[in-house]
Design a protein around this motif. Structure first.
Motif, mmCIF file in Angstrom:
data_model
loop_
_atom_site.group_PDB
_atom_site.id
_atom_site.type_symbol
_atom_site.label_atom_id
_atom_site.label_comp_id
_atom_site.label_asym_id
_atom_site.label_seq_id
_atom_site.Cartn_x
_atom_site.Cartn_y
_atom_site.Cartn_z
ATOM 1 N N ARG A 101 0.822 -1.216 0.000
ATOM 2 C CA ARG A 101 0.000 0.000 0.000
ATOM 3 C C ARG A 101 0.853 1.262 0.000
ATOM 4 O O ARG A 101 0.465 2.280 -0.587
ATOM 5 C CB ARG A 101 -0.966 -0.004 1.184
ATOM 6 N N SER A 102 2.022 1.221 0.660
ATOM 7 C CA SER A 102 2.887 2.409 0.647
ATOM 8 C C SER A 102 3.433 2.651 -0.757
ATOM 9 O O SER A 102 3.560 3.793 -1.195
ATOM 10 C CB SER A 102 4.043 2.228 1.634
ATOM 11 N N GLN A 103 3.756 1.569 -1.495
ATOM 12 C CA GLN A 103 4.226 1.720 -2.868
ATOM 13 C C GLN A 103 3.117 2.245 -3.774
ATOM 14 O O GLN A 103 3.375 3.074 -4.657
ATOM 15 C CB GLN A 103 4.737 0.381 -3.412
ATOM 16 N N LEU A 104 1.893 1.787 -3.545
ATOM 17 C CA LEU A 104 0.769 2.275 -4.337
ATOM 18 C C LEU A 104 0.507 3.749 -4.049
ATOM 19 O O LEU A 104 0.142 4.511 -4.952
ATOM 20 C CB LEU A 104 -0.487 1.446 -4.025
ATOM 21 N N TYR A 105 0.718 4.143 -2.784
ATOM 22 C CA TYR A 105 0.570 5.554 -2.430
ATOM 23 C C TYR A 105 1.611 6.404 -3.164
ATOM 24 O O TYR A 105 1.315 7.493 -3.666
ATOM 25 C CB TYR A 105 0.702 5.737 -0.919
ATOM 26 N N LYS A 106 2.829 5.897 -3.217
ATOM 27 C CA LYS A 106 3.883 6.612 -3.939
ATOM 28 C C LYS A 106 3.541 6.748 -5.419
ATOM 29 O O LYS A 106 3.866 7.756 -6.056
ATOM 30 C CB LYS A 106 5.215 5.873 -3.811
ATOM 31 N N LEU A 107 2.880 5.732 -5.967
ATOM 32 C CA LEU A 107 2.559 5.718 -7.381
ATOM 33 C C LEU A 107 1.634 6.861 -7.768
ATOM 34 O O LEU A 107 1.755 7.423 -8.861
ATOM 35 C CB LEU A 107 1.924 4.371 -7.747
ATOM 36 N N ILE A 108 0.730 7.226 -6.847
ATOM 37 C CA ILE A 108 -0.223 8.294 -7.150
ATOM 38 C C ILE A 108 0.163 9.616 -6.499
ATOM 39 O O ILE A 108 -0.473 10.628 -6.729
ATOM 40 C CB ILE A 108 -1.642 7.899 -6.687
ATOM 41 N N SER A 109 1.219 9.579 -5.680
ATOM 42 C CA SER A 109 1.650 10.788 -4.986
ATOM 43 C C SER A 109 2.586 11.611 -5.867
ATOM 44 O O SER A 109 3.375 11.071 -6.647
ATOM 45 C CB SER A 109 2.358 10.420 -3.676
ATOM 46 N N LYS A 110 2.527 12.911 -5.717
ATOM 47 C CA LYS A 110 3.405 13.810 -6.463
ATOM 48 C C LYS A 110 4.673 14.144 -5.687
ATOM 49 O O LYS A 110 5.610 14.724 -6.233
ATOM 50 C CB LYS A 110 2.667 15.104 -6.808
ATOM 51 N N THR A 111 4.707 13.797 -4.411
ATOM 52 C CA THR A 111 5.854 14.150 -3.573
ATOM 53 C C THR A 111 6.743 12.955 -3.240
ATOM 54 O O THR A 111 7.908 13.132 -2.910
ATOM 55 C CB THR A 111 5.369 14.783 -2.255
ATOM 56 N N LYS A 112 6.199 11.744 -3.320
ATOM 57 C CA LYS A 112 6.971 10.549 -3.005
ATOM 58 C C LYS A 112 7.551 9.937 -4.276
ATOM 59 O O LYS A 112 6.979 10.073 -5.358
ATOM 60 C CB LYS A 112 6.109 9.512 -2.274
ATOM 61 N N LYS A 113 8.690 9.281 -4.132
ATOM 62 C CA LYS A 113 9.368 8.682 -5.276
ATOM 63 C C LYS A 113 9.367 7.160 -5.184
ATOM 64 O O LYS A 113 9.541 6.597 -4.110
ATOM 65 C CB LYS A 113 10.817 9.172 -5.348
ATOM 66 N N LEU A 114 9.182 6.538 -6.321
ATOM 67 C CA LEU A 114 9.274 5.077 -6.394
ATOM 68 C C LEU A 114 10.718 4.688 -6.685
ATOM 69 O O LEU A 114 11.316 5.165 -7.644
ATOM 70 C CB LEU A 114 8.383 4.545 -7.512
ATOM 71 N N ASN A 115 11.278 3.834 -5.842
ATOM 72 C CA ASN A 115 12.610 3.314 -6.134
ATOM 73 C C ASN A 115 12.480 2.012 -6.932
ATOM 74 O O ASN A 115 11.379 1.583 -7.271
ATOM 75 C CB ASN A 115 13.417 3.102 -4.859
ATOM 76 N N SER A 116 13.607 1.397 -7.247
ATOM 77 C CA SER A 116 13.595 0.192 -8.083
ATOM 78 C C SER A 116 12.757 -0.924 -7.467
ATOM 79 O O SER A 116 11.993 -1.607 -8.151
ATOM 80 C CB SER A 116 15.029 -0.305 -8.298
ATOM 81 N N LYS A 117 12.902 -1.116 -6.152
ATOM 82 C CA LYS A 117 12.153 -2.162 -5.461
ATOM 83 C C LYS A 117 10.659 -1.882 -5.513
ATOM 84 O O LYS A 117 9.851 -2.798 -5.739
ATOM 85 C CB LYS A 117 12.630 -2.255 -4.014
ATOM 86 N N ASP A 118 10.268 -0.618 -5.305
ATOM 87 C CA ASP A 118 8.859 -0.244 -5.361
ATOM 88 C C ASP A 118 8.269 -0.554 -6.735
ATOM 89 O O ASP A 118 7.162 -1.098 -6.847
ATOM 90 C CB ASP A 118 8.688 1.244 -5.061
ATOM 91 N N ILE A 119 9.010 -0.182 -7.777
ATOM 92 C CA ILE A 119 8.539 -0.399 -9.140
ATOM 93 C C ILE A 119 8.339 -1.881 -9.421
ATOM 94 O O ILE A 119 7.337 -2.304 -9.994
ATOM 95 C CB ILE A 119 9.539 0.201 -10.144
ATOM 96 N N TRP A 120 9.309 -2.679 -8.982
ATOM 97 C CA TRP A 120 9.233 -4.112 -9.254
ATOM 98 C C TRP A 120 8.068 -4.760 -8.524
ATOM 99 O O TRP A 120 7.300 -5.521 -9.112
ATOM 100 C CB TRP A 120 10.548 -4.781 -8.858
ATOM 101 N N LEU A 121 7.913 -4.472 -7.221
ATOM 102 C CA LEU A 121 6.832 -5.080 -6.437
ATOM 103 C C LEU A 121 5.468 -4.658 -6.976
ATOM 104 O O LEU A 121 4.538 -5.477 -7.042
ATOM 105 C CB LEU A 121 6.963 -4.680 -4.973
ATOM 106 N N THR A 122 5.342 -3.393 -7.351
ATOM 107 C CA THR A 122 4.075 -2.908 -7.906
ATOM 108 C C THR A 122 3.773 -3.582 -9.231
ATOM 109 O O THR A 122 2.637 -3.993 -9.496
ATOM 110 C CB THR A 122 4.135 -1.381 -8.098
ATOM 111 N N THR A 123 4.791 -3.730 -10.077
ATOM 112 C CA THR A 123 4.611 -4.372 -11.378
ATOM 113 C C THR A 123 4.188 -5.821 -11.227
ATOM 114 O O THR A 123 3.274 -6.292 -11.921
ATOM 115 C CB THR A 123 5.913 -4.292 -12.193
ATOM 116 N N VAL A 124 4.841 -6.550 -10.315
ATOM 117 C CA VAL A 124 4.516 -7.963 -10.116
ATOM 118 C C VAL A 124 3.084 -8.123 -9.621
ATOM 119 O O VAL A 124 2.304 -8.931 -10.158
ATOM 120 C CB VAL A 124 5.504 -8.616 -9.126
ATOM 121 N N THR A 125 2.713 -7.344 -8.615
ATOM 122 C CA THR A 125 1.376 -7.488 -8.021
ATOM 123 C C THR A 125 0.278 -7.080 -8.987
ATOM 124 O O THR A 125 -0.720 -7.796 -9.166
ATOM 125 C CB THR A 125 1.272 -6.652 -6.733
#
Length: 351
Positions: A155-179
């Protein structure tokens, strides 16, 4: 088979066979294998088995009912392997327990019992998507529940995905893509009654190659649509914002004592604070005047001082390891650098 069907077969089967290849690679040939890589291998394997069954059932009429049975039953393991992989990857510290077996062994037992008492060859109506296909509805429901549980973990990675202030790192991108990718495959199969049965296989090929493309682009530093341009790197962090993150960081250290893990990295702490590694590094350097190593070592020295005072039965070397230092030499040199005295000298002062 005409040319159009041959082309469709090629692209739908391509993802399945590459998924089987990658699952074998992660399970047996990758150098640094751990529990998370085995879960990922399991996830790729069961999805690939499910997709392979779909491909051959669509284009070839005379295939074994046992093969169809195995392919359908594989759905029961897709959700558990997804959840276990996401849970293991998002944990701050790998667990050595065998609690994950609760999600696998009962499912395998159910698969065996269903295959024995309700084989596909004799009870096709139960396995097919129809009003009487109770087993099919059960498998899709179970798969969906695990998707929801996995989405909750990121959920924190999904929040980053729609947030304008938070950044997705490599791990965030991968976990979000897989799920999200597994969710797309579930949706494609779930709606196949209204589209086409081969859509599920095609969706897996699409998701698999999209994930590979994201990894390649990230390694080449071209994945700019997930991160802010580097020109904002020198932007000063506001004092109120910095104080909030510092307080949260200190509370996290006090409660969970992450510094005791000798392998703790800047990235792990940044993920726990829901900020980028660059932001955390800037926060430590600009607002605390310390590097990450200095910050962690200071906490470790304070912890070792408390252990020296309150644990006479421990040797100094054991105290250093307990506090998070990787070796006796690093403990002694860091302790003296910060306190001005060796651990032995400090212990004498406490007597």
């Amino acid at each position: 088979m005409n040319f159009d069907n041959q082309l469709l077969f090629f692209f739908s089967a391509l993802g399945a066979f590459n998924g089987l290849f990658l699952s074998t690679y992660f399970a047996f040939f990758i150098k640094k294998r751990n529990r998370s890589t085995y879960f990922l291998a399991g996830l790729l394997f069961v999805v690939s088995v499910r997709v392979t069954k779909s491909v051959f059932l669509t284009f070839y009429e005379n295939i074994s009912t046992h093969f169809i049975q195995i392919g359908l039953s594989a759905c029961l393991l897709i959700g558990p392997f997804l959840y276990l992989y996401i849970r293991e990857t998002t944990r701050s510290k790998s667990s050595n327990s065998y609690g994950w077996l609760i999600h696998i062994i009962p499912i395998v037992v159910i698969m065996i019992l269903l295959g024995y008492y309700f084989p596909y060859s004799e009870h096709r109506y139960l396995w097919q998507r129809s009003s009487a296909g109770y087993l099919s509805w059960f498998m899709f429901a179970q798969w969906f529940v695990y998707i929801v549980l996995s989405l909750a973990l990121i959920r924190s990675q999904l929040y980053k995905l729609i947030s304008k202030t938070k950044k997705l790192n490599s791990k965030d991108i991968w976990l979000t893509t897989v799920t999200i990718g597994v969710s797309i495959i579930w949706l494609a199969y779930f709606t196949s009654r209204y589209t086409s049965y081969i859509v599920g296989a095609l969706s897996f090929s699409f998701v698999l190659y999209l994930a590979i493309l994201l990894v390649i682009l990230k390694r080449r530093n071209k994945l700019l649509f997930f991160e802010e341009p580097e020109k904002y790197a020198s932007k000063k962090i506001k004092n109120t914002e910095a104080e909030q993150h510092i307080q949260k960081m200190n509370d996290l250290m006090i409660e969970e004592k992450l510094f005791r893990d000798s392998t703790v990295k800047l990235k792990l702490l940044a993920d726990r604070l829901n900020v980028s590694t660059h932001y955390l590094s800037q926060l430590l350097n600009d607002n605390l005047g310390q590097s990450f190593a200095q910050y962690i070592n200071t906490l470790r020295v304070e912890e070792s001082k408390n252990l020296i005072k309150n644990n006479n039965q421990f040797t100094l070397e054991a105290i250093g390891l307990e506090a998070g230092f990787s070796s006796k030499s690093s403990f002694y040199s860091t302790f003296k650098k910060i306190t001005g005295a060796t651990p032995a000298a400090y212990k004498k002062q406490m007597l």
